[in-house]
Design a protein around this motif. Structure first.
Motif, PDB file in Angstrom:
ATOM      1  N   ASN A   1       0.840  -1.197   0.000  1.00 38.59           N
ATOM      2  CA  ASN A   1       0.000   0.000   0.000  1.00 38.59           C
ATOM      3  C   ASN A   1       0.880   1.255   0.000  1.00 38.59           C
TER       4      ASN A   1
ATOM      5  N   ILE B   1       0.414   3.872  -1.721  1.00 41.06           N
ATOM      6  CA  ILE B   1      -0.311   5.048  -2.197  1.00 41.06           C
ATOM      7  C   ILE B   1      -0.489   6.101  -1.108  1.00 41.06           C
ATOM      8  N   ASP B   2      -1.012   5.703   0.062  1.00 43.16           N
ATOM      9  CA  ASP B   2      -1.422   6.693   1.060  1.00 43.16           C
ATOM     10  C   ASP B   2      -0.272   7.570   1.533  1.00 43.16           C
TER      11      ASP B   2
ATOM     12  N   ILE C   1       0.925   9.886  -1.349  1.00 46.41           N
ATOM     13  CA  ILE C   1      -0.027  10.973  -1.602  1.00 46.41           C
ATOM     14  C   ILE C   1       0.095  12.028  -0.511  1.00 46.41           C
ATOM     15  N   ASP C   2       0.273  11.588   0.744  1.00 50.27           N
ATOM     16  CA  ASP C   2       0.473  12.542   1.838  1.00 50.27           C
ATOM     17  C   ASP C   2       1.686  13.424   1.581  1.00 50.27           C
TER      18      ASP C   2
ATOM     19  N   CYS D   1      -0.445  14.094 -10.685  1.00 52.26           N
ATOM     20  CA  CYS D   1      -0.153  12.820 -10.034  1.00 52.26           C
ATOM     21  C   CYS D   1       0.786  11.975 -10.905  1.00 52.26           C
TER      22      CYS D   1
ATOM     23  N   LEU E   1      -5.348   7.894  -7.588  1.00 50.71           N
ATOM     24  CA  LEU E   1      -6.170   8.914  -6.929  1.00 50.71           C
ATOM     25  C   LEU E   1      -7.504   8.338  -6.469  1.00 50.71           C
TER      26      LEU E   1
ATOM     27  N   LYS F   1      -8.035   5.338  -5.460  1.00 46.32           N
ATOM     28  CA  LYS F   1      -7.812   4.488  -4.293  1.00 46.32           C
ATOM     29  C   LYS F   1      -7.474   5.298  -3.036  1.00 46.32           C
ATOM     30  N   SER F   2      -7.190   6.577  -3.207  1.00 48.04           N
ATOM     31  CA  SER F   2      -6.845   7.423  -2.070  1.00 48.04           C
ATOM     32  C   SER F   2      -8.105   7.980  -1.425  1.00 48.04           C
ATOM     33  N   ASN F   3      -7.985   8.365  -0.181  1.00 49.11           N
ATOM     34  CA  ASN F   3      -9.127   8.933   0.552  1.00 49.11           C
ATOM     35  C   ASN F   3      -9.218  10.427   0.250  1.00 49.11           C
ATOM     36  N   LEU F   4      -9.667  10.743  -0.972  1.00 52.76           N
ATOM     37  CA  LEU F   4      -9.696  12.129  -1.433  1.00 52.76           C
ATOM     38  C   LEU F   4     -11.104  12.522  -1.869  1.00 52.76           C
TER      39      LEU F   4
ATOM     40  N   LYS G   1      -7.708  16.524  -0.105  1.00 49.06           N
ATOM     41  CA  LYS G   1      -7.879  15.645   1.048  1.00 49.06           C
ATOM     42  C   LYS G   1      -9.224  15.907   1.696  1.00 49.06           C
TER      43      LYS G   1
END
Length: 315
Positions: free
Chosen positions: A255, A257-258, A261-262, A277, A293, A295-298, A311
């Protein structure tokens, strides 16, 4: 007795750790950022030492310990306190200093001079700093007397010219200082105590922080791009759609990604597009960037020609 005190790494520490991982080694300000990072780290661990000392104290039954407290007194006054202790008897503001060397207090000038290896460095006087916090709290007209303590967490410091009327001491002296306060009479009842806790917590202020590149005028071109290993900061190599492997320490990351992205939001901008991105993380296609993107919490904001992601705002 307090059984546990919750204290987390400051947001500035996390941001700087990510900046140092991505900043090119030759960047002219890298050593300055490293110095700032280690200062924040030392401050945090000094506060943790004092937290552990507080666990030795037998507090009254009703006691609340708040850490890294940001209170908005009014639109033009926000204060940050290392530790705030609330009981039915008193409020105690604790300012922690994790400094080595010789500290000479100059109360009249509002400065403290640190001498280390023959070099003198001026610091903001902690007396003036904590008095500002006390004065701000007094504006809230709280129903308790307010006390203060300036605590040095390291034994490798010599304190000189301490004003006799100021509570400045080493952390091992903190329990006896608090035990004296605990002998005082209750000033409020349980209902008032609970209401006071709610009032103070409702005043807590969430600091809105700009990305570091914007805040410190760093060119995003100075950052190392790509998906990086969260342990050593080296480039991750894609093994499969769900597996990445560090090219140096060989960590397997399922994982990536998270935390990557942060990095973008901490350092570059508070919004990101698919094209940005793809460019920042050196992805092979727009489809891969879209997948990342998604899959991210956005939150996704749709505009005429492109989607912009940001975010989610935590409430």
């Amino acid at each position: 007795m307090i059984s546990i005190i919750s204290r987390f790494f400051p947001q500035s520490y996390i941001e700087l750790s990510r900046l140092l991982m991505r900043l090119e080694p030759t960047h002219p300000s890298k050593k300055d950022f490293e110095k700032k990072f280690y200062q924040i780290e030392a401050g945090y661990f000094g506060e943790k030492l004092v937290d552990n000392t507080l666990l030795e104290v037998k507090f009254p039954p009703h006691c609340c310990t708040l850490t890294d407290v940001h209170l908005k007194i009014h639109d033009h006054l926000i204060i940050q306190m290392d530790t705030l202790i609330i009981t039915k008897k008193y409020l105690l503001v604790i300012e922690v200093k994790n400094i080595v060397g010789t500290m000479t207090f100059q109360k009249h000038s509002g400065q403290t001079i640190r001498t280390l290896d023959g070099v003198k460095t001026p610091f903001e006087c902690p007396i003036a700093q904590i008095n500002r916090h006390i004065q701000a709290l007094e504006q809230m007209k709280l129903p308790l007397p307010i006390f203060k303590a300036i605590v040095f967490s390291s034994n490798r410091v010599i304190l000189e010219n301490i004003p006799m009327d100021e509570p400045i001491f080493f952390r091992k002296n903190l329990p006896s200082f608090i035990q004296d306060l605990n002998q005082k009479e209750d000033r409020i009842n349980t209902s008032q105590f609970n209401e006071l806790i709610r009032r103070i917590q409702s005043t807590q202020h969430v600091v809105q922080r700009k990305p570091l590149c914007d805040r410190w005028r760093i060119s995003p071109d100075s950052l190392i791009k790509g998906l990086l290993c969260k342990v050593c900061g080296n480039i991750l190599k894609k093994i499969s759609n769900k597996t990445w492997k560090c090219t140096k320490c060989e960590l397997i990351d399922r994982n990536p990604i998270d935390h990557n992205i942060d990095d973008y939001f901490f350092l570059v901008k508070d919004t990101i597009t698919t094209a940005e991105c793809k460019d920042f993380f050196h992805l092979s296609s727009t489809h891969e960037a879209y997948y990342m993107l998604k899959k991210s919490n956005l939150s996704r904001l749709n505009f005429a020609r492109k989607s912009v992601y940001q975010k989610n705002i935590e409430v």
